[in-house]
Scaffold this active site. Structure first.
Site, PDB file in Angstrom:
ATOM      1  N   GLU A  91       0.833  -1.228   0.000  1.00  0.00           N
ATOM      2  CA  GLU A  91       0.000   0.000   0.000  1.00  0.00           C
ATOM      3  C   GLU A  91       0.860   1.267   0.000  1.00  0.00           C
ATOM      4  O   GLU A  91       0.552   2.245   0.682  1.00  0.00           O
ATOM      5  CB  GLU A  91      -0.969  -0.014   1.176  1.00  0.00           C
ATOM      6  CG  GLU A  91      -1.690  -1.346   1.222  1.00  0.00           C
ATOM      7  CD  GLU A  91      -3.125  -1.269   1.581  1.00  0.00           C
ATOM      8  OE1 GLU A  91      -3.696  -0.183   1.456  1.00  0.00           O
ATOM      9  OE2 GLU A  91      -3.664  -2.312   1.967  1.00  0.00           O
TER      10      GLU A  91
HETATM   11  C1  LIG Z   1       2.174  -9.661   1.885  1.00  0.00           C
HETATM   12  C2  LIG Z   1       1.787  -8.691   0.799  1.00  0.00           C
HETATM   13  C3  LIG Z   1       0.452  -8.396   0.599  1.00  0.00           C
HETATM   14  C4  LIG Z   1       0.075  -7.549  -0.460  1.00  0.00           C
HETATM   15  N1  LIG Z   1      -1.262  -7.318  -0.685  1.00  0.00           N
HETATM   16  C5  LIG Z   1      -1.633  -6.655  -1.832  1.00  0.00           C
HETATM   17  C6  LIG Z   1      -3.017  -6.542  -2.209  1.00  0.00           C
HETATM   18  O1  LIG Z   1      -3.916  -6.979  -1.488  1.00  0.00           O
HETATM   19  N2  LIG Z   1      -3.312  -5.968  -3.388  1.00  0.00           N
HETATM   20  C7  LIG Z   1      -2.359  -5.464  -4.242  1.00  0.00           C
HETATM   21  O2  LIG Z   1      -2.704  -4.973  -5.317  1.00  0.00           O
HETATM   22  N3  LIG Z   1      -1.038  -5.516  -3.893  1.00  0.00           N
HETATM   23  C8  LIG Z   1      -0.653  -6.109  -2.727  1.00  0.00           C
HETATM   24  N4  LIG Z   1       0.680  -6.225  -2.384  1.00  0.00           N
HETATM   25  C9  LIG Z   1       1.679  -5.665  -3.284  1.00  0.00           C
HETATM   26  C10 LIG Z   1       2.284  -4.369  -2.761  1.00  0.00           C
HETATM   27  O3  LIG Z   1       1.360  -3.336  -2.782  1.00  0.00           O
HETATM   28  C11 LIG Z   1       3.539  -4.071  -3.610  1.00  0.00           C
HETATM   29  O4  LIG Z   1       4.491  -5.036  -3.223  1.00  0.00           O
HETATM   30  C12 LIG Z   1       4.071  -2.670  -3.388  1.00  0.00           C
HETATM   31  O5  LIG Z   1       3.246  -1.728  -3.993  1.00  0.00           O
HETATM   32  C13 LIG Z   1       5.509  -2.489  -3.934  1.00  0.00           C
HETATM   33  O6  LIG Z   1       5.618  -2.967  -5.218  1.00  0.00           O
HETATM   34  P1  LIG Z   1       6.779  -4.003  -5.601  1.00  0.00           P
HETATM   35  O7  LIG Z   1       6.790  -5.065  -4.587  1.00  0.00           O
HETATM   36  O8  LIG Z   1       6.566  -4.393  -7.012  1.00  0.00           O
HETATM   37  O9  LIG Z   1       8.123  -3.187  -5.464  1.00  0.00           O
HETATM   38  P2  LIG Z   1       8.739  -2.200  -6.561  1.00  0.00           P
HETATM   39  O10 LIG Z   1       7.726  -1.222  -7.010  1.00  0.00           O
HETATM   40  O11 LIG Z   1       9.438  -3.001  -7.598  1.00  0.00           O
HETATM   41  O12 LIG Z   1       9.828  -1.433  -5.677  1.00  0.00           O
HETATM   42  C14 LIG Z   1      11.098  -1.990  -5.364  1.00  0.00           C
HETATM   43  C15 LIG Z   1      11.876  -0.933  -4.598  1.00  0.00           C
HETATM   44  O13 LIG Z   1      12.061   0.228  -5.418  1.00  0.00           O
HETATM   45  C16 LIG Z   1      11.534   1.366  -4.775  1.00  0.00           C
HETATM   46  N5  LIG Z   1      10.934   2.275  -5.756  1.00  0.00           N
HETATM   47  C17 LIG Z   1      10.066   1.969  -6.762  1.00  0.00           C
HETATM   48  N6  LIG Z   1       9.722   3.073  -7.423  1.00  0.00           N
HETATM   49  C18 LIG Z   1      10.359   4.104  -6.831  1.00  0.00           C
HETATM   50  C19 LIG Z   1      10.402   5.513  -7.040  1.00  0.00           C
HETATM   51  N7  LIG Z   1       9.709   6.109  -8.011  1.00  0.00           N
HETATM   52  N8  LIG Z   1      11.176   6.257  -6.223  1.00  0.00           N
HETATM   53  C20 LIG Z   1      11.896   5.675  -5.219  1.00  0.00           C
HETATM   54  N9  LIG Z   1      11.898   4.373  -4.979  1.00  0.00           N
HETATM   55  C21 LIG Z   1      11.133   3.587  -5.761  1.00  0.00           C
HETATM   56  C22 LIG Z   1      10.488   0.829  -3.811  1.00  0.00           C
HETATM   57  O14 LIG Z   1      10.245   1.743  -2.741  1.00  0.00           O
HETATM   58  C23 LIG Z   1      11.141  -0.455  -3.348  1.00  0.00           C
HETATM   59  O15 LIG Z   1      12.066  -0.179  -2.333  1.00  0.00           O
HETATM   60  C24 LIG Z   1       1.072  -6.991  -1.302  1.00  0.00           C
HETATM   61  C25 LIG Z   1       2.427  -7.263  -1.047  1.00  0.00           C
HETATM   62  C26 LIG Z   1       2.798  -8.109  -0.029  1.00  0.00           C
HETATM   63  C27 LIG Z   1       4.264  -8.401   0.195  1.00  0.00           C
END
Ligand SMILES: Cc1cc2nc3c(=O)[nH]c(=O)nc-3n(C[C@H](O)[C@H](O)[C@H](O)COP(=O)(O)OP(=O)(O)OC[C@H]3O[C@@H](n4cnc5c(N)ncnc54)[C@H](O)[C@@H]3O)c2cc1C
Length: 412
Positions: free
Chosen positions: A389
């Site tokens: 989130e």
């Molecule tokens: C247990 C769990 C439950 C979840 N439940 C849901 C759910 O119910 N519904 C749903 O849709 N999603 C859900 N998620 C997904 C969650 O919302 C995403 O994991 C989250 O938005 C981050 O995306 P990502 O994991 O792809 O990381 P990425 O977006 O790939 O980010 C990787 C790293 O890069 C950094 N980063 C990325 N872009 C930028 C930027 N512009 N500037 C600076 N830093 C940046 C991030 O902060 C992070 O440190 C869940 C995740 C988990 C682990």
């Protein structure tokens, strides 16, 4: 008056004079019900956690207590119509039982039901909302994909329109309640387009839909996180949610409710860590003294308490601002202020809960390293609150951009 607390006084001091955290008798009644349900959940959660298995008693216990529709309007089934502050207080109590229990609740209510309630048409709300409040349908929210997380606008799931149906193709990753939910809010682009995202309501029995649980997670062993697959998944036309092409806005509005619930749950985690650390420091003896008499152990407890209270106040403030925005949905400034406050609260509380768990583990020493004790569970489980989130980094930038101006936004 409504915007007064967002402005500064002539002295440059922020005016928070209209913030009132009083709890009414009605709110107290709801919180007592939540407390009773949580007491029933605790021993079951303890066992499930140690066996690393899904706690499937959370649903019936919350359902028996008529809590599965807590923030939903009373017009629908078991909806309780709780305002944002009452809801946050309830989630704070649920959070004490663990981030797994609270994540189940958030996925179903904040991300699922509240999105359906805000954006659904009358037919959709009448068809689905009552069932969701009575535990007959559990909800999930599918935005994230394996290659689209912080940047949901880059998602790849798409749909085509044929006759009276939409056909969805693609997949979703890391969806809370994903493999146990009956009804999913899902986001997709029209095939061949990277704009005009749309939202859909997808029933689990839809043709071409499959879901599976993610097994190898760091934490949250007692709650479900799933993968969703859509292969020409057939959705009736009446299941498009909200205006066509407004999917991204729908997703962002859902994240406001979701983040508030995460913040509140994290306050609960920090509270539980404080209680556990204080209890243990009063009992454990080393060097012929209760460890609570060692001043460096006292500092661990002070640190938890300071971060707990800071994040609690920010969360309650954000909840009140959300309640004001909910009451005046056309007011864009109120919405933006609520969004900003919620981002601050979520960022602060997620970090506070993680730090609190770490301090509590330290107070427990080796016993803190065992999942037999709650601090260890909180330490691994609450870590996700700094990721889902809105990661810490996304929220840090969101908070700064409102102060600097939109021209400082480095991502859209
Ligand atoms: C247990 C769990 C439950 C979840 N439940 C849901 C759910 O119910 N519904 C749903 O849709 N999603 C859900 N998620 C997904 C969650 O919302 C995403 O994991 C989250 O938005 C981050 O995306 P990502 O994991 O792809 O990381 P990425 O977006 O790939 O980010 C990787 C790293 O890069 C950094 N980063 C990325 N872009 C930028 C930027 N512009 N500037 C600076 N830093 C940046 C991030 O902060 C992070 O440190 C869940 C995740 C988990 C682990």
């Amino acid at each position: 008056m409504q915007q007064q607390e967002q402005t500064k006084l002539s002295t440059g001091i922020s005016d928070l004079s209209t913030m009132n955290f009083d709890i009414s008798d009605e709110q107290r009644l709801i919180l007592n019900v939540v407390d009773e349900a949580c007491k029933k959940i605790r021993p079951i959660e303890d066992n499930c956690y140690l066996e690393r298995k899904l706690n499937d008693k959370v649903l019936p216990i919350f359902n028996d207590a008529h809590l599965l529709g807590l923030p939903v309007s009373r017009n629908y089934g078991d909806g309780q119509g709780a305002d944002a502050l009452t809801y946050a207080l309830a989630l704070e109590r649920v959070g004490q039982e663990g981030t797994g229990v609270r994540t189940f609740f958030s996925g179903h209510t904040s991300l699922g039901q509240l999105t359906l309630q805000k954006w659904g048409n009358d037919e959709q709300k009448e068809l689905y909302l009552p069932k969701t409040t009575k535990g007959q349908m559990i909800m999930a929210f599918g935005l994230t994909e394996s290659t689209a997380g912080s940047d949901p606008a880059s998602l790849k799931t798409n749909f085509e329109e044929k006759g009276n149906y939409y056909y969805l193709n693609g997949s979703k990753a890391w969806i809370s309640n994903g493999s146990i939910a009956d009804l999913h809010v899902v986001f997709a682009y029209p095939k061949g387009k990277t704009d005009s995202m749309c939202a859909f309501l997808v029933e689990k029995d839809s043709e071409g839909f499959q879901a599976e649980a993610i097994k190898d997670k760091l934490g949250l062993p007692t709650s479900d996180t799933g993968l969703l697959y859509f292969s020409d998944c057939k959705i009736p036309k009446e299941n498009m949610l909200g205006p066509r092409g407004k999917g991204l806005g729908i997703a962002y509005s859902a994240l406001m409710s979701g983040r508030l619930s995460v913040a509140a749950g994290c306050v609960g985690v920090a509270e539980d860590c404080l209680n556990e650390a204080v209890r243990y420091a009063r009992e454990r003896v080393q060097h012929k003294k209760k460890i609570g008499k060692h001043q460096l152990v006292q500092r661990e407890i002070t640190q938890i308490s300071l971060e707990l209270e800071t994040s609690r106040l920010l969360t309650y403030k954000a909840a009140l601002q959300k309640a004001r925005s909910d009451a005046d949905p056309q007011n864009v400034e109120l919405r933006d202020v609520a969004d900003w406050s919620i981002a601050q609260a979520k960022y602060c509380a997620a970090n506070a809960s993680f730090n609190a768990a770490d301090h509590a583990v330290q107070v427990f020493g080796a016993n803190g390293y065992s999942f037999e004790n709650r601090p260890a569970r909180h330490l691994v489980d609450t870590r996700v609150c700094r990721i889902y989130e809105g990661t810490d980094q996304i929220l840090e930038q969101k908070i700064a951009i409102r102060l600097l101006g939109n021209e400082f936004e480095s991502f859209s």
